[in-house]
Enzyme design. Sequence first.
Site, short mmCIF file in Angstrom:
data_model
loop_
_atom_site.label_atom_id
_atom_site.label_comp_id
_atom_site.label_asym_id
_atom_site.label_seq_id
_atom_site.Cartn_x
_atom_site.Cartn_y
_atom_site.Cartn_z
N GLU A 1 0.86 -1.19 0.00
CA GLU A 1 0.00 0.00 0.00
C GLU A 1 0.89 1.23 0.00
O GLU A 1 1.86 1.30 0.76
CB GLU A 1 -0.91 -0.01 1.23
CG GLU A 1 -1.76 1.24 1.37
CD GLU A 1 -2.69 1.16 2.58
OE1 GLU A 1 -3.11 0.04 2.94
OE2 GLU A 1 -2.98 2.21 3.18
N GLU B 1 -2.61 11.37 3.49
CA GLU B 1 -3.66 11.18 4.48
C GLU B 1 -3.59 12.35 5.45
O GLU B 1 -2.51 12.86 5.77
CB GLU B 1 -3.46 9.88 5.26
CG GLU B 1 -3.65 8.63 4.45
CD GLU B 1 -3.52 7.38 5.32
OE1 GLU B 1 -4.55 6.80 5.69
OE2 GLU B 1 -2.39 7.02 5.65
#
Length: 422
Positions: free
Chosen positions: A168, A173
């Site tokens: 990932e 974020e």
Amino acid sequence: MSSPRSPRRLVLSLVMALGLASLVTVPAQSAPAPVTPPAAAAAAAVTFSDDFDGPAGSAVNGSKWQIETGDNVNNHERQYYTAGNNNAALDGQGNLVITARKDNPGNYQCWYGRCEYTSARLNTAGKFTTTYGRVEARMKIPRGQGIWPAFWMLGNDIGQVGWPNSGEIDIMENVGFEPGTVHGTLHGPGYSGSGGIGAGYSLPGGQAFADAFHTFAVDWSPNSITWTVDGNVYQRRTPADLGGRQWVFDKPFFVILNLAVGGYWPGDPDASTSFPQQLLVDYVRVSSDSGQPGGGGGPITGLAGKCVDVAAGSAANGTAVQLYDCNGTAAQQWTVGGDGTIRALGKCLDVASGGTADGTRVQLWDCNGSAAQQWATPAARDIVNPQADKCLDVSGANTANGTRLQIATCTGVPAQKWTVTR
């Protein structure tokens, strides 16, 4: 630094990677100009692009995106991801708007009971994947305690190998209690969840990311991933950062956009959190060259407008690479390859003896696939050897013709800034 979060958002991604429609059955439901890409990427082919142009209220392009539906117990998120354009729609001004609402008109059920919030999550699984290249989005993120926007990628083999073996790449974020900070993180086998490998980037002067659009990107090449915000590099990761654990980032990945509400990492909304909250996406773009070196080429210019030059135009192994007046000769024609090399005269830009120390000279050498010949060209106009985590540098910042080039610790000085043209 590692992002302090729980095991990742697995279930939705795994289901989508397997090609299923959703976790649950869902009833039918009825910006400013883009930032110019860095010079190194400008000549690359655009392999995926969505500028989100269309009438206000319309759904995203179904040939590019699929909408995930359901809740997510893995992170204890509070939202239900809905289908259609209820929570993801174009605004008619060139933006995708993902809206998190404190509502539940469909009486959706979540892991904790009746869902309190709705939002949206989109991915390109089954429609587009990429291996290497520049992956970027220009976005204006929401704000508030418990609000968690993300722009990220998952390995396309997640349906076969599971997470975190799939890998990932979190490009951006943000958790609402850090309004001025975003995070970029890698997750893989042995370094996932709160043990992910990453770092944060903070705006100066107490600014909040929700106040304006910003461009978030990774420049991804073999054995190197570099994160930037508005062209500012804030971290690079290579296999050397993993402490012997497996690097799983040399295969196809798909792209994801979502806006979560609550969860282990951001915490739940509280009385200070206002709704609705919106993630505005001006564009998503992926660019990559052919993946093969050679073809075309152009100068690399740096200090005093001079060029990276192969001394005397010699193709012999060990020939010095230097700064010199730009003259258009073949000795100054460089090609940035999708394999991470930079080539001229049929050979590769090479760090002598694979050295990693400041002051190690660079030279021309037969291309051999070694780490000494791997280079990253992120948006900040550095040219970086990931093995050494050092920048291509003009010795002594001397602008005289014939000054040797070397690697040195990246400090952002003019002697380390380059413009690549092809």
